[in-house]
Design a protein around this motif. Structure first.
Motif, PDB file in Angstrom:
ATOM      1  N   LEU A 237       0.855  -1.197   0.000  1.00 12.85           N
ATOM      2  CA  LEU A 237       0.000   0.000   0.000  1.00 12.85           C
ATOM      3  C   LEU A 237       0.882   1.234   0.000  1.00 12.85           C
ATOM      4  O   LEU A 237       1.805   1.355   0.801  1.00 12.85           O
ATOM      5  CB  LEU A 237      -0.906  -0.002   1.233  1.00 12.85           C
ATOM      6  N   MET A 238       0.550   2.172  -0.899  1.00 16.79           N
ATOM      7  CA  MET A 238       1.388   3.367  -1.046  1.00 16.79           C
ATOM      8  C   MET A 238       0.496   4.579  -1.301  1.00 16.79           C
ATOM      9  O   MET A 238      -0.329   4.582  -2.213  1.00 16.79           O
ATOM     10  CB  MET A 238       2.319   3.165  -2.245  1.00 16.79           C
ATOM     11  N   HIS A 239       0.635   5.605  -0.458  1.00 14.61           N
ATOM     12  CA  HIS A 239      -0.076   6.860  -0.703  1.00 14.61           C
ATOM     13  C   HIS A 239       0.667   8.009  -0.033  1.00 14.61           C
ATOM     14  O   HIS A 239       1.569   7.792   0.789  1.00 14.61           O
ATOM     15  CB  HIS A 239      -1.535   6.789  -0.238  1.00 14.61           C
ATOM     16  N   GLY A 240       0.272   9.207  -0.348  1.00 19.04           N
ATOM     17  CA  GLY A 240       1.020  10.388   0.083  1.00 19.04           C
ATOM     18  C   GLY A 240       0.976  10.688   1.552  1.00 19.04           C
ATOM     19  O   GLY A 240       1.778  11.481   2.042  1.00 19.04           O
ATOM     20  N   ARG A 241       0.046  10.077   2.290  1.00 19.17           N
ATOM     21  CA  ARG A 241      -0.067  10.380   3.704  1.00 19.17           C
ATOM     22  C   ARG A 241       0.818   9.484   4.568  1.00 19.17           C
ATOM     23  O   ARG A 241       0.912   9.670   5.782  1.00 19.17           O
ATOM     24  CB  ARG A 241      -1.533  10.255   4.138  1.00 19.17           C
ATOM     25  N   LEU A 242       1.467   8.499   3.967  1.00 18.52           N
ATOM     26  CA  LEU A 242       2.362   7.632   4.733  1.00 18.52           C
ATOM     27  C   LEU A 242       3.622   8.402   5.136  1.00 18.52           C
ATOM     28  O   LEU A 242       4.056   9.304   4.413  1.00 18.52           O
ATOM     29  CB  LEU A 242       2.768   6.417   3.898  1.00 18.52           C
ATOM     30  N   PRO A 243       4.231   8.083   6.270  1.00 17.64           N
ATOM     31  CA  PRO A 243       5.508   8.699   6.630  1.00 17.64           C
ATOM     32  C   PRO A 243       6.549   8.425   5.550  1.00 17.64           C
ATOM     33  O   PRO A 243       6.484   7.403   4.848  1.00 17.64           O
ATOM     34  CB  PRO A 243       5.878   8.007   7.952  1.00 17.64           C
ATOM     35  N   ALA A 244       7.500   9.320   5.414  1.00 19.40           N
ATOM     36  CA  ALA A 244       8.494   9.208   4.347  1.00 19.40           C
ATOM     37  C   ALA A 244       9.268   7.900   4.412  1.00 19.40           C
ATOM     38  O   ALA A 244       9.514   7.258   3.377  1.00 19.40           O
ATOM     39  CB  ALA A 244       9.452  10.397   4.408  1.00 19.40           C
ATOM     40  N   ASP A 245       9.652   7.471   5.623  1.00 18.65           N
ATOM     41  CA  ASP A 245      10.432   6.244   5.712  1.00 18.65           C
ATOM     42  C   ASP A 245       9.604   5.023   5.312  1.00 18.65           C
ATOM     43  O   ASP A 245      10.115   4.065   4.725  1.00 18.65           O
ATOM     44  CB  ASP A 245      11.004   6.059   7.124  1.00 18.65           C
ATOM     45  N   GLU A 246       8.289   5.070   5.600  1.00 18.92           N
ATOM     46  CA  GLU A 246       7.423   3.965   5.205  1.00 18.92           C
ATOM     47  C   GLU A 246       7.245   3.943   3.685  1.00 18.92           C
ATOM     48  O   GLU A 246       7.226   2.882   3.052  1.00 18.92           O
ATOM     49  CB  GLU A 246       6.071   4.108   5.895  1.00 18.92           C
ATOM     50  N   LYS A 247       7.094   5.137   3.082  1.00 18.13           N
ATOM     51  CA  LYS A 247       7.001   5.182   1.615  1.00 18.13           C
ATOM     52  C   LYS A 247       8.276   4.634   0.981  1.00 18.13           C
ATOM     53  O   LYS A 247       8.217   3.860   0.016  1.00 18.13           O
ATOM     54  CB  LYS A 247       6.775   6.632   1.151  1.00 18.13           C
ATOM     55  N   ASP A 248       9.432   5.033   1.529  1.00 14.93           N
ATOM     56  CA  ASP A 248      10.703   4.544   0.994  1.00 14.93           C
ATOM     57  C   ASP A 248      10.796   3.026   1.106  1.00 14.93           C
ATOM     58  O   ASP A 248      11.265   2.361   0.181  1.00 14.93           O
ATOM     59  CB  ASP A 248      11.873   5.191   1.742  1.00 14.93           C
ATOM     60  N   ALA A 249      10.338   2.492   2.240  1.00 13.90           N
ATOM     61  CA  ALA A 249      10.416   1.038   2.455  1.00 13.90           C
ATOM     62  C   ALA A 249       9.522   0.289   1.473  1.00 13.90           C
ATOM     63  O   ALA A 249       9.911  -0.744   0.903  1.00 13.90           O
ATOM     64  CB  ALA A 249      10.025   0.697   3.896  1.00 13.90           C
ATOM     65  N   VAL A 250       8.307   0.824   1.253  1.00 15.46           N
ATOM     66  CA  VAL A 250       7.382   0.170   0.321  1.00 15.46           C
ATOM     67  C   VAL A 250       7.949   0.210  -1.094  1.00 15.46           C
ATOM     68  O   VAL A 250       7.927  -0.785  -1.826  1.00 15.46           O
ATOM     69  CB  VAL A 250       5.996   0.850   0.367  1.00 15.46           C
ATOM     70  N   MET A 251       8.461   1.363  -1.508  1.00 16.51           N
ATOM     71  CA  MET A 251       9.009   1.475  -2.855  1.00 16.51           C
ATOM     72  C   MET A 251      10.238   0.592  -3.027  1.00 16.51           C
ATOM     73  O   MET A 251      10.434  -0.032  -4.077  1.00 16.51           O
ATOM     74  CB  MET A 251       9.367   2.919  -3.168  1.00 16.51           C
ATOM     75  N   ALA A 252      11.065   0.514  -2.003  1.00 10.13           N
ATOM     76  CA  ALA A 252      12.260  -0.342  -2.077  1.00 10.13           C
ATOM     77  C   ALA A 252      11.850  -1.803  -2.223  1.00 10.13           C
ATOM     78  O   ALA A 252      12.454  -2.554  -2.999  1.00 10.13           O
ATOM     79  CB  ALA A 252      13.121  -0.140  -0.834  1.00 10.13           C
ATOM     80  N   ALA A 253      10.813  -2.202  -1.490  1.00 15.02           N
ATOM     81  CA  ALA A 253      10.342  -3.592  -1.573  1.00 15.02           C
ATOM     82  C   ALA A 253       9.749  -3.881  -2.950  1.00 15.02           C
ATOM     83  O   ALA A 253       9.959  -4.960  -3.523  1.00 15.02           O
ATOM     84  CB  ALA A 253       9.316  -3.861  -0.477  1.00 15.02           C
ATOM     85  N   PHE A 254       9.003  -2.924  -3.489  1.00 12.35           N
ATOM     86  CA  PHE A 254       8.410  -3.125  -4.810  1.00 12.35           C
ATOM     87  C   PHE A 254       9.507  -3.184  -5.866  1.00 12.35           C
ATOM     88  O   PHE A 254       9.482  -4.028  -6.776  1.00 12.35           O
ATOM     89  CB  PHE A 254       7.430  -1.982  -5.102  1.00 12.35           C
TER      90      PHE A 254
END
Length: 736
Positions: free
Chosen positions: A561-578
């Motif tokens: 799950l990825m959206h703009g309201r996630l904390p930056a580190d969580e967005k980075d982690a999701v994108m890195a995993a994808f």
């Protein structure tokens, strides 16, 4: 007598001028005369005896009051009001007035009056509620409503002649407000025109003859006062040229003001980072990329600061072009700043540039080569300690390429020797932001500027919206790019197609590929922005979609799950995993619209695709088709195929040509939406010029202004035409 440049309060007085400035930003005679009527109305035609009128129609009556009755409301507190009856008309015509303290001694039986307002009906009686009024055949001063009185006073008429001021075949209807009505604006215009000196003609007489144009003086008078449509049409034709020429003159002034500074002249080297980078590229540059690089390299070698926009399709290779251009500056000891609109995109740029540079970006590190530089990343979500470390690296000059978000604009960020600014996704930034970044250069140096956009731009918009920039275009896609098939799913007509879409995603993942599923909203608290079909069914949110798919048709897959309201580190982690392949399907919002590069992603399904604009859908689609496998984009909507949104989605699915879609987007949105409003709330003053239909005129205006500016940069007539587009107004064109 008055001139166009005169302050309005000197001509009509502060009492009349101040509201115009407060509500419309109108300060000068020129401002007022270019506050053009939005339409022309014959609504002031006097209604005759027995004439049938529809409810809501604006009408004017001239008659004698045959009855004037004072009444009281039934509700507490009780209020006195006045009902007057006009003549002996059939049907009966009455007018009701409240706040009658002064009116009851003016609107009396036997008085001849003009009443102007909207028609209403009650029990077969025609009613006007608190209409504008004017008492006719009055001796002495003019008595009546402020708006009608202003017209009468502007005309200079009194007594029996008052009616003559309103005996016209039409009346101009101006953009107005509750505080400043169209009558009051018209009165001010009439007052100004009565004392206006003949307007000097800013254009050469041969130019007027060639285009069959009337003079400036004739046009500015006729647009407000001409009663024949042919005269108004001639005025509109001339004023359309005024807008094109005024805008292009303002942009010419901006271009020359930026070029007047001294840019860092940096000739390319044969033995520096550029040469090393070209030698290690894992692919061959396209002919288009080489052509653009030749232009950029030549401009970077000149003393005039480069001001260029690089536009190109998604995946056309703009980034590597910008990197090679920046390395030419780094080879000469200058630093470059790359400004990105989001942290996701900034991080993506930092990662991809470090990867492509390899040891060339590892100065001072194990594995770095001699003469290497560093690539620094600065974003707002970094810790204070991380920011301090990056700022020190930038201030010390160790980082040759500095990538960041708005955090780069902060006063605490200091460059040792900034020589070039690159702005990605230019439409996300304002001109003052890029200028703030350029101001961080050493004194006396104006950094070169390269702005990039993956949103193809129609030529008319490029000549106006980005008119202070030279334009380069990349149309050719790099070799190996796979085709993208696009289809629209109309869920009401073919509901089972969505089931097939889920199956297709499962099949692609089974074959080792990945997918995006995009929603327009985060959750129920996410207010929709710019929804294209407000009347359509409510869109599914990304949170709801993630939950539904996790438990339903995609339950066997690894979902992120990825959206703009996630904390930056969580967005980075999701994108890195994808990116690493640890997530099969990324369920997301448009946070992945730009800058996300996962070549293994081959399918995109956009839910409620009718909620997205044409350019946005094209941008989203560009996230796939980036690897070695053919890709599929599916646009799902619950609206019918015959709807406007359905037709828009069909058009997007029918072509991958972003320039065709850009023209379609302009046709749909209209230029008002493209140009928007200035920071002061004032509309950008393109009343007659159309970005859709006036390409030849805009091109001609640009060429004319460019040539004239070279000969006479202080041309007073052209400066007057450019007045509506100067200051914050022309600057807003760069960020609307």
């Amino acid at each position: 007598m008055a001139k166009l440049s005169d302050r309005l309060d000197f001509v009509i007085g502060r009492k009349a001028a101040d509201p115009l400035e407060e509500h419309f930003g109108i300060r000068t005679v020129n401002d007022l005369l270019r506050h053009y009527p939005r339409k022309y109305s014959d609504e002031m035609t006097v209604a005759g005896e027995g004439e049938e009128l529809e409810e809501g129609v604006h009408v004017t009556f001239i008659d004698v009051i045959t009855k004037a009755e004072l009444k009281w409301t039934n509700r507490q507190p009780r209020r006195e009001y006045l009902v007057v009856t006009l003549g002996n008309r059939q049907p009966t015509v009455t007018a009701t007035f409240f706040n009658v303290k002064y009116l009851k001694s003016t609107l009396v039986k036997g008085a001849k009056v003009m009443l102007s307002g909207e028609v209403g009906y009650f029990r077969r009686t025609m009613q006007l509620t608190h209409p504008a009024f004017l008492v006719l055949h009055e001796s002495g001063g003019v008595r009546g409503s402020k708006s009608l009185r202003a017209v009468a006073e502007a005309s200079g008429a009194t007594g029996d002649d008052l009616l003559a001021a309103f005996e016209r075949d039409f009346f101009p209807i101006y953009p107005a407000s509750k505080k400043v009505q169209t009558w009051e604006i018209y009165a001010c215009v009439r007052q100004v025109l009565d004392v206006l000196d003949p307007i000097p003609e800013p254009l050469p007489e041969p130019f007027l003859r060639q285009h069959g144009l009337i003079t400036e003086d004739e046009a500015l008078r006729a647009i407000h006062t001409a009663e024949r449509s042919a005269e108004r049409d001639a005025a509109i034709a001339r004023l359309t040229y005024d807008e094109a020429l005024g805008l292009q003159w303002a942009l010419a002034e901006r271009r020359h003001s930026e070029l007047s500074g001294s840019g860092p002249a940096v000739a390319p080297r044969d033995d520096g980072l550029v040469a090393a980078m070209r030698g290690r590229l894992p692919f061959e540059l396209t002919a288009g990329q080489r052509d653009v690089l030749d232009v950029l390299s030549a401009e970077l070698a000149g003393t005039r600061p480069m001001n260029r926009m690089l536009q190109g399709e998604v995946g056309s290779g703009k980034t590597i072009v910008s990197v090679l251009a920046m390395l030419q500056m780094v080879d000469a000891g200058y630093q470059c700043a790359l400004l990105a609109p989001t942290e996701v995109l900034a991080a993506q740029h930092a990662r991809s540039i470090r990867d492509v540079l390899g040891p060339l970006a590892m100065a001072g590190q194990l594995g770095g080569v001699e003469g290497a530089t560093r690539v620094a990343l600065l974003t707002g979500s970094m810790s204070a300690q991380q920011k301090r470390a990056v700022r020190a690296e930038v201030a010390g000059g160790e980082a040759g390429i500095v990538i960041g978000t708005h955090a780069l604009l902060q006063d605490a960020v200091e460059f040792q020797r900034l020589g070039m600014v690159v702005v990605d996704e230019q439409h996300r930034f304002g001109v003052e932001q890029r200028d703030r970044l350029r101001s961080k250069a050493p004194d006396g140096v104006v950094p070169h500027l390269l702005v990039m956009t993956a949103t193809p731009i129609p030529r008319t918009v490029a000549l106006t919206y980005y008119g202070d920039l030279e334009t380069s275009t990349l149309r050719e896609l790099p070799r190996g790019r796979q085709p993208i098939t696009s289809n629209t799913i109309f869920l009401k007509e073919k509901p089972r197609w969505l089931e097939r879409a889920w199956q297709r995603i499962v099949e692609e993942v089974g074959a080792g590929r990945q997918a995006y599923i995009v929603a327009s909203r985060i959750d129920e608290n996410d207010k929709p922005k710019g929804d294209k079909e407000d009347s359509g069914p409510p869109p599914i949110t990304v949170v709801e979609l993630f939950d539904r798919l996790s438990r339903g048709p995609l339950s066997g897959l690894r979902l992120g799950l990825m959206h703009g309201r996630l904390p930056a580190d969580e967005k980075d982690a999701v994108m890195a995993a994808f990116r690493a392949g640890d997530i099969d399907v990324l369920v997301c919002t448009t946070v992945i619209e730009v800058g996300v590069d996962v070549p293994n992603a081959t399918v995109m399904l956009v839910m409620d695709a009718d909620r997205f604009g044409i350019s946005q859908l094209h941008q989203l689609r560009g996230r796939i088709g980036r690897g070695q496998h053919p890709s599929l984009c599916l646009l799902a909507t619950r609206l019918p195929e015959t709807s406007k949104a359905g037709q828009r989605l069909t058009a997007v699915a029918s072509t991958l040509d972003g320039f065709k879609l850009a023209d379609l987007d302009l046709d749909e949105r209209q230029e008002g939406d493209v140009l928007g409003h200035s920071q002061s709330g004032r509309a950008i003053t393109l009343r007659f010029l159309s970005l859709q239909t006036h390409l030849e005129l805009i091109v001609e205006a640009r060429e004319f202004c460019t040539a004239l500016y070279e000969r006479d940069p202080g041309h007073t007539g052209m400066a007057a035409l450019a007045a509506p587009f100067t200051d914050d107004r022309v600057e807003f064109l760069d960020k609307a």
